[in-house]
Design a protein around this motif. Structure first.
Motif, PDB file in Angstrom:
ATOM      1  N   SER A 216       0.828  -1.210   0.000  1.00  0.00           N
ATOM      2  CA  SER A 216       0.000   0.000   0.000  1.00  0.00           C
ATOM      3  C   SER A 216       0.862   1.259   0.000  1.00  0.00           C
ATOM      4  CB  SER A 216      -0.924   0.003   1.224  1.00  0.00           C
ATOM      5  OG  SER A 216      -1.936  -0.960   1.080  1.00  0.00           O
ATOM      6  N   LEU A 217       1.946   1.255   0.776  1.00  0.00           N
ATOM      7  CA  LEU A 217       2.826   2.425   0.819  1.00  0.00           C
ATOM      8  C   LEU A 217       3.538   2.606  -0.519  1.00  0.00           C
ATOM      9  CD1 LEU A 217       4.342   1.934   4.385  1.00  0.00           C
ATOM     10  CD2 LEU A 217       2.696   3.679   3.688  1.00  0.00           C
ATOM     11  N   LEU A 218       3.984   1.500  -1.113  1.00  0.00           N
ATOM     12  CA  LEU A 218       4.653   1.582  -2.406  1.00  0.00           C
ATOM     13  C   LEU A 218       3.672   2.035  -3.488  1.00  0.00           C
ATOM     14  CD1 LEU A 218       7.262   1.178  -3.928  1.00  0.00           C
ATOM     15  CD2 LEU A 218       6.695  -1.242  -4.200  1.00  0.00           C
ATOM     16  N   ALA A 219       2.440   1.537  -3.417  1.00  0.00           N
ATOM     17  CA  ALA A 219       1.415   1.955  -4.379  1.00  0.00           C
ATOM     18  C   ALA A 219       1.149   3.443  -4.254  1.00  0.00           C
ATOM     19  CB  ALA A 219       0.124   1.158  -4.154  1.00  0.00           C
ATOM     20  N   PHE A 220       1.124   3.948  -3.024  1.00  0.00           N
ATOM     21  CA  PHE A 220       0.912   5.377  -2.800  1.00  0.00           C
ATOM     22  C   PHE A 220       1.992   6.198  -3.509  1.00  0.00           C
ATOM     23  CE2 PHE A 220       2.207   9.087  -0.231  1.00  0.00           C
ATOM     24  CZ  PHE A 220       1.090   9.878  -0.416  1.00  0.00           C
ATOM     25  N   ILE A 221       3.241   5.751  -3.388  1.00  0.00           N
ATOM     26  CA  ILE A 221       4.356   6.479  -3.998  1.00  0.00           C
ATOM     27  C   ILE A 221       4.272   6.421  -5.526  1.00  0.00           C
ATOM     28  CG2 ILE A 221       6.864   6.530  -4.300  1.00  0.00           C
ATOM     29  CD1 ILE A 221       7.069   5.405  -1.434  1.00  0.00           C
ATOM     30  N   LEU A 222       4.071   5.220  -6.069  1.00  0.00           N
ATOM     31  CA  LEU A 222       4.098   5.050  -7.522  1.00  0.00           C
ATOM     32  C   LEU A 222       2.884   5.663  -8.204  1.00  0.00           C
ATOM     33  CD1 LEU A 222       5.407   1.374  -7.700  1.00  0.00           C
ATOM     34  CD2 LEU A 222       6.708   3.483  -7.961  1.00  0.00           C
ATOM     35  N   VAL A 223       1.705   5.435  -7.633  1.00  0.00           N
ATOM     36  CA  VAL A 223       0.490   5.993  -8.228  1.00  0.00           C
ATOM     37  C   VAL A 223       0.488   7.510  -8.108  1.00  0.00           C
ATOM     38  CG1 VAL A 223      -2.023   6.089  -8.072  1.00  0.00           C
ATOM     39  CG2 VAL A 223      -0.850   3.895  -7.849  1.00  0.00           C
ATOM     40  N   ASP A 224       0.940   8.012  -6.961  1.00  0.00           N
ATOM     41  CA  ASP A 224       1.001   9.454  -6.751  1.00  0.00           C
ATOM     42  C   ASP A 224       1.982  10.082  -7.738  1.00  0.00           C
ATOM     43  OD1 ASP A 224       0.231  11.776  -5.230  1.00  0.00           O
ATOM     44  OD2 ASP A 224       2.229  11.772  -4.377  1.00  0.00           O
ATOM     45  N   LYS A 225       3.104   9.397  -7.965  1.00  0.00           N
ATOM     46  CA  LYS A 225       4.104   9.909  -8.903  1.00  0.00           C
ATOM     47  C   LYS A 225       3.520  10.002 -10.304  1.00  0.00           C
ATOM     48  CE  LYS A 225       8.749   8.853 -10.650  1.00  0.00           C
ATOM     49  NZ  LYS A 225       9.916   7.974 -10.528  1.00  0.00           N
ATOM     50  N   GLU A 226       2.738   9.004 -10.685  1.00  0.00           N
ATOM     51  CA  GLU A 226       2.121   9.001 -12.009  1.00  0.00           C
ATOM     52  C   GLU A 226       1.102  10.131 -12.144  1.00  0.00           C
ATOM     53  OE1 GLU A 226       0.391   5.470 -14.696  1.00  0.00           O
ATOM     54  OE2 GLU A 226      -0.913   6.010 -13.022  1.00  0.00           O
ATOM     55  N   LYS A 227       0.316  10.346 -11.069  1.00  0.00           N
ATOM     56  CA  LYS A 227      -0.696  11.402 -11.098  1.00  0.00           C
ATOM     57  C   LYS A 227      -0.052  12.788 -11.203  1.00  0.00           C
ATOM     58  CE  LYS A 227      -4.183   8.910  -8.395  1.00  0.00           C
ATOM     59  NZ  LYS A 227      -4.895   8.862  -7.089  1.00  0.00           N
ATOM     60  N   ILE A 228       1.053  12.959 -10.496  1.00  0.00           N
ATOM     61  CA  ILE A 228       1.706  14.274 -10.475  1.00  0.00           C
ATOM     62  C   ILE A 228       2.402  14.561 -11.800  1.00  0.00           C
ATOM     63  CG2 ILE A 228       3.553  15.626  -9.390  1.00  0.00           C
ATOM     64  CD1 ILE A 228       2.870  14.175  -6.795  1.00  0.00           C
ATOM     65  N   GLY A 229       3.020  13.521 -12.373  1.00  0.00           N
ATOM     66  CA  GLY A 229       3.691  13.671 -13.665  1.00  0.00           C
ATOM     67  C   GLY A 229       4.839  14.647 -13.607  1.00  0.00           C
ATOM     68  N   SER A 230       4.713  15.743 -14.306  1.00  0.00           N
ATOM     69  CA  SER A 230       5.796  16.719 -14.392  1.00  0.00           C
ATOM     70  C   SER A 230       5.717  17.772 -13.306  1.00  0.00           C
ATOM     71  CB  SER A 230       5.760  17.399 -15.766  1.00  0.00           C
ATOM     72  OG  SER A 230       4.515  18.054 -15.950  1.00  0.00           O
TER      73      SER A 230
END
Length: 301
Positions: A216-230
């Motif tokens: 769940s913590l790793l998903a938070f980081i990866l999914v959040d990174k994708e949402k933020i993008g640039s």
């Protein structure tokens, strides 16, 4: 485990791993909070006990789970000695982080309160994962008045944080952070949010496992990174990547297809992130094998 560097000291407690640990978990009785003050106790430890007694005179009797307190007292002196030794070597360090999963989370909570009382000029932070309730309402007030912060991470459907039940005189300490398998987090959820997302769902050992929390913590980081993008947010920069010990990688790699099957997009992201790491591992980088350049490591048994 105690790991330390020039910035902070981290005290980490493992969860239930033996029959003795299980008996500690199953104990429901409460006992008065009292730090170990035998002949080996330091002046600061004895002063910490006086501070608890003084607080109780005006705020009510502080009680904690008897099994958790008994378990912590077996390592109280060793932990305090290690912390003070590091403070002597690095006097600029004043941040202490007490953390753990399951039973370890309960011990981390007790430990954090102890250190905040015994070393009042330190900044103590508590972070627990799947932690059961530790003490009575007076303990909650005492703990939250001593530590600088207490974050209580709870995986949706995890049954352990619901124990011991409130009607038996227990109450949680700190701010709840509700974790979703898809990477969503709800900070300090309302009663309605907690009921809908957590209380009304039955869970099991899968939801309580270390891998579920890591995922769940790793998903938070990866999914959040994708949402933020640039975005300029540091989590969205290409250079940002979480560091994970190899044993954690193995846990996630082996179990991700099972506990993430209802979220195929998140499952794909995590597996794609883990695959290169798994193939590059040349040795098992467990905590005891961390290089000195990373952290100084002390093992308390």
């Amino acid at each position: 485990w105690i790991v330390a560097n020039h910035d902070r000291i981290i005290i980490s407690f493992r969860g239930t791993t033996s029959a003795t640990n299980a008996r500690t978990d199953l104990t429901l009785s409460q006992t008065r909070l009292a730090w170990l003050t035998d002949k080996e106790a330091s002046v600061q430890e004895k002063q910490a006990q006086k501070a608890v007694l003084s607080w109780q005179e005006h705020n009510g009797l502080v009680k904690v789970h008897s099994g958790f307190l008994k378990a912590f007292r077996t390592v109280q002196h060793e932990i305090f000695s290690c912390v003070m030794s590091h403070f002597a070597t690095y006097p600029e360090v004043r941040k202490l982080v007490s953390t753990g999963h399951s039973l370890g989370g309960a011990l981390a909570c007790v430990c954090g309160v102890f250190l905040a009382t015994a070393v009042p000029d330190s900044v103590v932070q508590i972070a627990t994962f799947g932690c059961p309730r530790v003490g009575n309402p007076a303990f909650k007030r005492y703990a939250e008045g001593k530590v600088s912060s207490c974050w209580r991470f709870v995986k949706r459907k995890d049954p352990i944080p619901k124990t011991p039940v409130k009607v038996s005189g227990y109450e949680h300490v700190g701010v709840q952070v509700l974790l979703e398998t898809n990477g969503d987090m709800i900070l300090d959820p309302s009663i309605v949010e907690t009921f809908i997302l957590h209380s009304c769902h039955r869970g099991g050992i899968v939801a309580h496992g270390r891998t579920a929390y890591l995922g769940s913590l790793l998903a938070f980081i990866l999914v959040d990174k994708e949402k933020i993008g640039s975005s300029s947010d540091f989590r969205g920069t290409p250079e940002y990547s979480p560091r994970i010990f190899s044993n954690c990688i193995a846990w996630i790699f082996e179990r991700a297809p099972i506990y993430l099957k209802e979220y195929p997009h998140v499952q794909e992201q995590i597996i794609n992130f883990i695959n290169p790491l798994a193939s590059q591992i040349k040795q098992d980088r467990k905590l005891e094998n961390v290089e000195e350049s990373d952290m100084d490591t002390i093992n308390i048994t």
